[in-house]
Each structure stands twice: as C-alpha cells, then as structure tokens.
Design an enzyme around this catalytic site. Structure first.
Site, mmCIF file in Angstrom:
data_model
loop_
_atom_site.group_PDB
_atom_site.id
_atom_site.type_symbol
_atom_site.label_atom_id
_atom_site.label_comp_id
_atom_site.label_asym_id
_atom_site.label_seq_id
_atom_site.Cartn_x
_atom_site.Cartn_y
_atom_site.Cartn_z
ATOM 1 N N GLY A 44 -11.860 -72.292 -36.694
ATOM 2 C CA GLY A 44 -13.646 -71.852 -35.753
ATOM 3 C C GLY A 44 -13.103 -70.822 -36.366
ATOM 4 C CD GLN A 49 -12.447 -65.748 -33.288
ATOM 5 O OE1 GLN A 49 -12.931 -66.451 -33.640
ATOM 6 N NE2 GLN A 49 -10.765 -65.717 -33.114
ATOM 7 C CB CYS A 91 -7.898 -68.257 -29.809
ATOM 8 S SG CYS A 91 -8.796 -67.226 -30.015
ATOM 9 C CG LEU A 92 -7.798 -67.706 -36.073
ATOM 10 C CD1 LEU A 92 -9.605 -67.520 -37.418
ATOM 11 C CD2 LEU A 92 -6.687 -68.313 -36.678
ATOM 12 C CG HIS A 133 -11.960 -71.920 -29.110
ATOM 13 N ND1 HIS A 133 -10.650 -72.026 -28.333
ATOM 14 C CD2 HIS A 133 -12.314 -70.958 -30.087
ATOM 15 C CE1 HIS A 133 -9.887 -70.759 -28.779
ATOM 16 N NE2 HIS A 133 -11.088 -70.413 -29.518
ATOM 17 C CD GLU A 134 -14.079 -71.024 -32.772
ATOM 18 O OE1 GLU A 134 -14.794 -69.926 -32.403
ATOM 19 O OE2 GLU A 134 -13.092 -71.334 -33.040
ATOM 20 C CG HIS A 137 -14.253 -66.397 -29.151
ATOM 21 N ND1 HIS A 137 -13.172 -65.835 -28.948
ATOM 22 C CD2 HIS A 137 -13.702 -67.556 -29.676
ATOM 23 C CE1 HIS A 137 -12.366 -65.762 -29.565
ATOM 24 N NE2 HIS A 137 -12.387 -67.596 -29.407
HETATM 25 ZN ZN ZN Z 1 -10.474 -68.312 -30.692
#
Ligand code: ZN
Length: 164
Positions: A44, A49, A91-92, A133-134, A137
C-alpha cells in the site's frame, strides 16, 4: 514506469492532514504510485508518502502471493467495525520497523475509483488492515501514533540512532 522517491519519517509531511482530491486528473499520479509501491515491495502507498498532500492511496493486498488485486481509493471514508486484532505493520516511510497495531478486523468503505465512479464495499483480512493503515496516512497518522508512548519510544530509538 516512473518510480517516485518515498517520503521518509520523520518528514513533517507525514503528519499533515491531506486535502480532498478535486476534479483534476490524477491518473498519472496513480500510475506512478503503483510503480513506486511495487518497486519498493509494498502492499500500500498513500499520496503523502510521495509528497502529494491529497486524499488518495493505492494498494494491492495479494500481489506478493501471486494474485494482483490493485485497488485505488480516492477521497475514501471508512467505518471500521468488529473486534480488534493486533498485527505487526510495516510502512514504506519507516523502513525495517514492525509496529504491533490493534485495529478492528473489518470495515465498510466509500470511495471514488480511478475512473471517477463512486464505490462502496466491505473489506476484511489483509485488505481491511491495509486500508486502515493507508487511510491513517491521509489523516497525518502513522502506525507509531496508534501504540503506547513507551512502545513508540522503544521502536523509534534504534531508528533515530541510525538516522543520527
Ligand atoms: Zn505507511
């Protein structure tokens, strides 16, 4: 194919609430975000991000298991429901840190798809987890923000040390 740089914590943009996506064309952004997510080996990726402060994210819960299920949510609204479950999230924007987060197992979502059409659906399992999660963000929240202060500090310490 266009892989974008991923904003890394503790960049302040990861703590901002994103703006609604208007009528402008986001198809190139979506395409670039999928390229970026797959290249980074993620499931995701939210627009902030990649430094775009807009309410949209891309995801694919099953591609690592060989089933591509790409999904785009623009201006999503979610209603998490059901009992909570603790799972470790990556998380990226916070590489190599696994954070145990408690979240409801399922949710109902309303969103606009990549073609501009309104959608509603219920999600469970990995998809529900990724969506929550997304969505966080878009609200300027990270997995870190959903654990206790002591857990957060313990998880952050080696990361901050590595940055220093
Ligand atoms: Zn994340």
């Amino acid at each position: 194919m266009s892989v974008l740089p991923i904003v890394q914590w503790p960049d302040a943009r990861l703590s901002e609430v994103c703006a609604e996506v208007g009528q402008h064309d986001v198809s190139q952004l979506i395409s670039d975000m999928f390229d970026t997510m797959y290249a980074a080996n993620g499931r995701g990726l939210a627009a902030p991000q990649v430094g775009v402060m807009a309410r949209l994210f891309v995801m694919d819960a099953g591609w690592k298991e060989g089933t591509q299920t790409p999904l785009v949510m623009i201006n999503p609204e979610i209603t998490p429901e059901g009992s909570e479950q603790v799972l470790e999230e990556m998380c990226l924007s916070v590489p190599d840190v696994a954070v145990p987060v408690s979240r409801p197992k399922s949710l109902c979502a309303r969103w606009t798809d990549a073609h501009g059409a309104p959608q509603t659906a219920r999600f469970e399992g990995a998809e529900s987890r990724i969506i929550q999660h997304e969505f966080d963000h878009l609200e300027g929240k990270l997995h870190f923000d959903r654990v206790s202060q002591s857990t957060r500090e313990a998880l952050e310490a080696p990361y901050l040390k590595a940055l220093a």
